[in-house]
Design an enzyme around this catalytic site. Structure first.
Site: not given
Length: 208
Positions: A3, A184-187
């Site tokens: 996701a 976003e970007n798993r941050l």
């Protein structure tokens, strides 16, 4: 299966001064979003040997004293809480890319509080609390249905059903409460409240 989370995040300046007010805000937003059963939470317990177990329970009350759910005290979670009161609760609000993680200790609610809540349950759920010796073995589904039918005959609709002695509430008093916002970007943003020695709350940011 991956996701993509949203750009907007969670900053320290947005947080309420204590986790109870922040949870109330997020819970209201989760409810307004249309999520199915936003009060469903994963409750993790461990026995006296440290072996964990998890299940989904429903949050029934929350305030500055903690988070309350109800169960059979003889269930697996009830037995484990009596042996080891440290528990963790997780609210998995995937639909809005949020989670809340509560870590603390569980203690029984008073019988008056339990009885007051029990009276608000639907009649069938009241009977079910009597019919099911939660987590214990039962010979068959037919046996469970038979016990329920006997109770239904004993306590017909409209008649008061007393709260079972082995059924009641637990209040989880948090030591830490983490608010997780997908980014976003798993941050992801992870902001955690921890009880300070003075009784207040300290807020710290965790790496995702």
């Amino acid at each position: 299966m991956r996701a993509h989370y949203r750009y907007e995040g969670l900053s320290e300046s947005e947080l309420a001064p204590d986790p109870f007010a922040q949870f109330a805000l997020w819970f209201a937003q989760a409810t307004a979003s249309g999520l199915h059963e936003p009060n469903a939470m994963i409750c993790a317990t461990a026995d006296e040997h440290g072996r964990p177990s998890t299940r989904t329970v429903l949050l029934k009350r929350h305030d500055e004293r903690g988070f309350v759910f109800f169960t059979n005290y003889g269930s697996r979670k009830g037995r484990e809480i009596e042996a080891n009161p440290y528990v963790s609760l997780l609210f998995p609000w995937h639909g809005i890319a949020r989670q809340v993680i509560v870590s603390g200790t569980a203690e029984r609610t008073g019988r008056d509080e339990t009885a007051a809540y029990f009276r608000t349950r639907p009649h069938g759920s009241q009977l079910g609390a009597w019919a099911s010796e939660q987590s214990s073995r039962v010979a068959s589904r037919q046996e469970l249905d038979r016990m329920y039918a006997e109770l239904a005959a004993r306590y017909p609709e409209g008649e008061d059903v007393p709260a079972p002695a082995q059924w009641g509430g637990y209040r989880v008093r948090p030591e830490t409460v983490e608010f997780w916002q997908g980014r976003e970007n798993r941050l992801h943003d992870r902001l955690r409240y921890s009880r300070s020695e003075g009784g207040g709350w300290e807020i710290e940011r965790l790496c995702p």
